[in-house]
Structure formats: C-alpha cells, structure tokens
Design a protein around this motif. Structure first.
Motif, PDB file in Angstrom:
ATOM      1  N   GLY A 281       1.065  -1.243  -0.077  1.00  8.67           N
ATOM      2  CA  GLY A 281       0.104  -0.430   0.192  1.00  8.67           C
ATOM      3  C   GLY A 281       0.651   1.160  -0.117  1.00  8.67           C
ATOM      4  O   GLY A 281       1.989   1.534   0.436  1.00  8.67           O
ATOM      5  N   SER A 282       0.563   2.547  -0.158  1.00  6.45           N
ATOM      6  CA  SER A 282       0.585   3.719  -0.586  1.00  6.45           C
ATOM      7  C   SER A 282       0.938   4.398   0.587  1.00  6.45           C
ATOM      8  O   SER A 282       0.331   4.027   2.208  1.00  6.45           O
ATOM      9  N   GLU A 283       1.958   5.225   1.320  1.00  9.76           N
ATOM     10  CA  GLU A 283       2.131   5.759   2.363  1.00  9.76           C
ATOM     11  C   GLU A 283       0.923   6.839   2.671  1.00  9.76           C
ATOM     12  O   GLU A 283       0.175   7.243   3.893  1.00  9.76           O
ATOM     13  N   LYS A 284      -0.077   7.076   1.953  1.00 10.43           N
ATOM     14  CA  LYS A 284      -1.310   7.344   2.623  1.00 10.43           C
ATOM     15  C   LYS A 284      -2.842   6.534   2.718  1.00 10.43           C
ATOM     16  O   LYS A 284      -3.148   6.934   3.719  1.00 10.43           O
ATOM     17  N   ASP A 285      -2.416   4.995   1.989  1.00 10.14           N
ATOM     18  CA  ASP A 285      -3.389   3.994   2.825  1.00 10.14           C
ATOM     19  C   ASP A 285      -2.843   3.988   3.919  1.00 10.14           C
ATOM     20  O   ASP A 285      -3.290   3.058   5.434  1.00 10.14           O
ATOM     21  N   PHE A 286      -1.384   4.180   4.049  1.00 12.60           N
ATOM     22  CA  PHE A 286      -0.641   3.591   6.315  1.00 12.60           C
ATOM     23  C   PHE A 286      -0.843   4.985   6.493  1.00 12.60           C
ATOM     24  O   PHE A 286      -1.716   4.062   8.338  1.00 12.60           O
ATOM     25  N   GLU A 287      -1.035   5.929   6.242  1.00  9.39           N
ATOM     26  CA  GLU A 287      -1.657   7.275   7.179  1.00  9.39           C
ATOM     27  C   GLU A 287      -3.120   6.785   8.161  1.00  9.39           C
ATOM     28  O   GLU A 287      -3.596   6.495   8.948  1.00  9.39           O
ATOM     29  N   GLN A 288      -3.762   5.967   6.905  1.00  9.09           N
ATOM     30  CA  GLN A 288      -5.239   6.310   6.388  1.00  9.09           C
ATOM     31  C   GLN A 288      -5.836   5.599   7.802  1.00  9.09           C
ATOM     32  O   GLN A 288      -6.143   4.820   8.554  1.00  9.09           O
ATOM     33  N   MET A 289      -5.011   4.241   8.098  1.00  7.75           N
ATOM     34  CA  MET A 289      -4.640   2.455   8.224  1.00  7.75           C
ATOM     35  C   MET A 289      -4.392   3.535   9.606  1.00  7.75           C
ATOM     36  O   MET A 289      -5.234   2.873  10.876  1.00  7.75           O
ATOM     37  N   LEU A 290      -3.251   3.549  10.292  1.00  7.83           N
ATOM     38  CA  LEU A 290      -2.744   4.472  11.833  1.00  7.83           C
ATOM     39  C   LEU A 290      -4.137   5.475  12.367  1.00  7.83           C
ATOM     40  O   LEU A 290      -4.427   4.856  13.264  1.00  7.83           O
ATOM     41  N   GLU A 291      -4.866   5.899  11.221  1.00  9.24           N
ATOM     42  CA  GLU A 291      -6.089   6.704  12.376  1.00  9.24           C
ATOM     43  C   GLU A 291      -6.900   5.955  12.059  1.00  9.24           C
ATOM     44  O   GLU A 291      -7.772   6.153  13.410  1.00  9.24           O
ATOM     45  N   PHE A 292      -7.158   4.561  11.228  1.00  8.81           N
ATOM     46  CA  PHE A 292      -8.516   3.783  11.681  1.00  8.81           C
ATOM     47  C   PHE A 292      -8.004   2.945  13.008  1.00  8.81           C
ATOM     48  O   PHE A 292      -8.757   3.192  13.965  1.00  8.81           O
ATOM     49  N   ILE A 293      -6.772   2.883  12.890  1.00 11.88           N
ATOM     50  CA  ILE A 293      -6.668   1.594  14.314  1.00 11.88           C
ATOM     51  C   ILE A 293      -6.683   2.674  15.392  1.00 11.88           C
ATOM     52  O   ILE A 293      -7.084   2.674  16.571  1.00 11.88           O
ATOM     53  N   SER A 294      -6.601   3.955  15.850  1.00 14.48           N
ATOM     54  CA  SER A 294      -6.615   4.658  16.747  1.00 14.48           C
ATOM     55  C   SER A 294      -8.461   5.272  17.145  1.00 14.48           C
ATOM     56  O   SER A 294      -8.095   5.198  17.684  1.00 14.48           O
ATOM     57  N   ALA A 295      -8.561   5.334  15.910  1.00 12.36           N
ATOM     58  CA  ALA A 295      -9.837   5.413  16.390  1.00 12.36           C
ATOM     59  C   ALA A 295     -10.675   4.789  16.678  1.00 12.36           C
ATOM     60  O   ALA A 295     -11.968   4.652  17.706  1.00 12.36           O
ATOM     61  N   LYS A 296     -10.984   3.590  16.788  1.00 10.86           N
ATOM     62  CA  LYS A 296     -11.211   2.109  16.625  1.00 10.86           C
ATOM     63  C   LYS A 296     -10.621   0.794  17.982  1.00 10.86           C
ATOM     64  O   LYS A 296     -10.808   0.401  17.942  1.00 10.86           O
ATOM     65  N   LYS A 297      -9.415   1.980  18.310  1.00 10.04           N
ATOM     66  CA  LYS A 297      -8.870   1.108  19.507  1.00 10.04           C
ATOM     67  C   LYS A 297      -8.482  -0.362  18.955  1.00 10.04           C
ATOM     68  O   LYS A 297      -8.516  -1.338  20.185  1.00 10.04           O
ATOM     69  N   VAL A 298      -7.662  -1.054  17.818  1.00 13.96           N
ATOM     70  CA  VAL A 298      -8.193  -1.947  17.611  1.00 13.96           C
ATOM     71  C   VAL A 298      -6.419  -2.435  17.872  1.00 13.96           C
ATOM     72  O   VAL A 298      -5.081  -1.554  18.368  1.00 13.96           O
ATOM     73  N   ASN A 299      -6.504  -3.411  18.963  1.00 11.90           N
ATOM     74  CA  ASN A 299      -5.540  -4.067  19.136  1.00 11.90           C
ATOM     75  C   ASN A 299      -4.612  -5.446  18.407  1.00 11.90           C
ATOM     76  O   ASN A 299      -5.848  -6.342  18.189  1.00 11.90           O
TER      77      ASN A 299
END
Length: 333
Positions: A281-299
């Motif tokens: 994935g791209s850098e944009k995808d990576f940033e979006q993934m990290l935002e998603f993880i932080s918002a959803k508190k996925v472990n």
C-alpha cells in the motif's frame, strides 16, 4: 550494533556485530524496540524471492524511538515513538506502485537489528494505545489487508465480507479491520481452532475448507459475499467466485497454494464480479490505516514473541503456518 544477518540460501540466521548506520540528508536513526516476521522473510531464506542479495538483514516491520537525525530534519522529533512505513518509492500514482518501489529488508537492510536509518518520510507516530510489539506487527500485513479491504475492495457499510484462510498475519488483520468497521464477517480455515479464534475476534461464523462441498455449506449458512479477501489462490479460488454476490470484489495478495485455476468466466461477467490484485500500500494508505487503528482502538493479534537471540527459532515457527494465528514478533531492545 547487533543485527540478524542472513548470508545465503537456507543458511541459518546469525546475530552479528555490524556497522551502526549514520542518518544522511533527511534521514532519521531509529533505535528499534520490536520487529515482526512476514512470509517474505521466510521466502527469502528459502531462496524463492526475487532480487536476492547476501548478506542481508531481514525484517520489513519495525517500531522504535527516533534517536538521531540527519541534516535537514528538525531535532524536535528525537525521542518520538514511531512505526515504520515498510517501503520506499511508492510513487505518485495511488493506484499502483512505481518501478522503483522497494520493500525494507531486501534489497536494503531491514529491521532485525538494533538500529535502522530511514528517510523521515518512512516514520509515523506509533498509535498511543499500542505496545512496541503490537505496533511492529502492522507495516506489511496490516497495510496489505487495509488496502485489500478498503481501497481495492472498496468495502461499503452494509456489505458482507469473507476472509479466506484466516490465521496468517494479513488474513487476521483483514478480519479485524472488517469487524472494527462494522461488517458482517465470515471466515474459512483448515482448522476448527482458528475458526473459533476468529469468532472470538468478531467473525459471525466460518467453515472448514477441508470439508467436502465446503462452499455450498458456507453459502447455505451465510449467503453470498460482497468483498472476499484471499491470500492463497490455488484450486479453492474457483469456489470463491460461486460465493461472490453480484458486483462483488475478490481481492488477492498472495499465491501460496498455486495459481488461479480454470474458472467459468460466465458467472464472472454475468454477476459483474471484479477480481483484483493488490500489493502492500501507499504512504497515504498507511496513514489512513494508523488513523483507523487509533480511532477504533484495534489491538493486533500476536501469536508469539521471541527475543533477538531466539531469532532462528522464530523463523522456524514460520514453517508451521498452519498452527499460527496472528503475527510472530521479535523483541529487539
């Protein structure tokens, strides 16, 4: 510094003293706290990966702390906890990577070491609710699954998801991302134990693909699927098209069971199914993934953790992928 070095095909991984990198222009030096294994590392050791080069420090996934900076970098980031984007030179097209695209850990030294120097564009803040070990599982498998589900698969609220072959790193992340997004998720596996673990993570149900006519049984239970995530291909891929709903997207990112077999194309064009490949994935995808993880508190799911001195044992654990559920992590610090 200490690093895990692979010196040739089928050679054991050895811990050696190598030169500590010095960050260059617009680069940062990361003191790595944790790294994680991908099947890529296993294939490189087996000599079944393109562009082999030895000696090499493996490891595409890493998390740690910024310890030093090169010229052109603001010193205020020293001490920041970060996770590494695992590639370089994605390029300016979000739809696909450039010809110069490469992944950390081959051809350049990777994260199975005490330190790594990378461009500042490769570091992102570690989600605060994650440990270093959890964060280190994300870069390759997490990003691959995120792009497969949300970018290439274009999952929309209300759509049903099937994760084929749950248990590996990317497949488990695909399950977690879909559940966190609110999807109804079903899984397949050759292990009843893995299906049970997937259900504990939020899957509605699953089917053992070793059963005769497994796809018919699954369709009876769950109906058809809008997004199907697959990492194996092989003969079982034929059944995925019969499980696909009209307008479904089947996204794949691996081929451990072989190639795509002969498929009846009539059902594909009649149901207007899309079969889509994806890579990382791209850098944009990576940033979006990290935002998603932080918002959803996925472990992230960690299968096992090893110390640096146990690295060869950890690599052997990649051989037993049928028994593994989640990621194998290497503690470095």
């Amino acid at each position: 510094m200490k690093a895990v070095v692979l010196r040739g095909i089928d050679e054991p991984l050895s811990i050696e003293e190598i030169t500590k990198p010095i960050p260059g222009q617009n680069e940062v030096l990361i003191r790595l706290k944790a790294a994680s294994f991908n099947k890529r590392d296993w294939w490189i050791q087996k000599g079944k990966y393109a562009g082999l080069k030895f000696p090499i420090v493996l490891g595409s996934d890493g998390s740690g702390v910024v310890e030093a900076i090169g010229e052109g970098v603001n010193k205020s980031i020293i001490g920041n906890e970060v996770v590494l984007y695992p590639a370089k030179n994605w390029g300016d097209k979000e739809a696909f990577q450039s010809k110069e695209f490469s992944i950390i850990g081959l051809p350049e030294n990777g994260c199975f070491a005490q330190y790594i120097s990378v461009p500042i564009t490769n570091i992102y803040p570690k989600p605060s609710h994650l440990s270093y070990e959890e964060a280190a599982t994300l870069p390759v498998a997490g990003l691959t699954a995120y792009r497969a589900l949300f970018i290439r698969g274009n999952w929309q609220p209300g759509e049903k998801v099937l994760v084929s072959g749950v248990g590996g790193g990317a497949g488990t992340f695909a399950l977690q991302w879909a559940v966190a997004a609110g999807a109804e998720v079903w899984v397949t596996s050759g292990s009843e134990e893995k299906i049970a673990k997937a259900m504990k993570l939020g899957a509605k149900g699953g089917i053992n693909y070793k059963m005769e006519n497994w796809h018919e049984l699954l369709q009876t239970k769950a109906g058809e699927f809008d997004v199907i995530i697959d990492s194996a291909l092989g003969d079982g891929f034929v059944q995925l098209t019969s499980l696909a709903a009209r307008g479904a997207r089947i996204v794949f990112f691996g081929g451990t069971d072989g190639n795509i077999p002969a498929i009846n194309g009539r059902s594909i064009f009649w149901k207007q199914i899309s079969i889509l490949g994806t890579t990382l994935g791209s850098e944009k995808d990576f940033e979006q993934m990290l935002e998603f993880i932080s918002a959803k508190k996925v472990n992230p799911v960690i299968d096992s953790v090893y110390t640096l001195t146990e690295v060869q044992t950890a690599m052997r654990a990649m051989d037993t992928s049928g028994e593994r559920f989640g990621k194998i992590v290497l503690q470095i610090d």
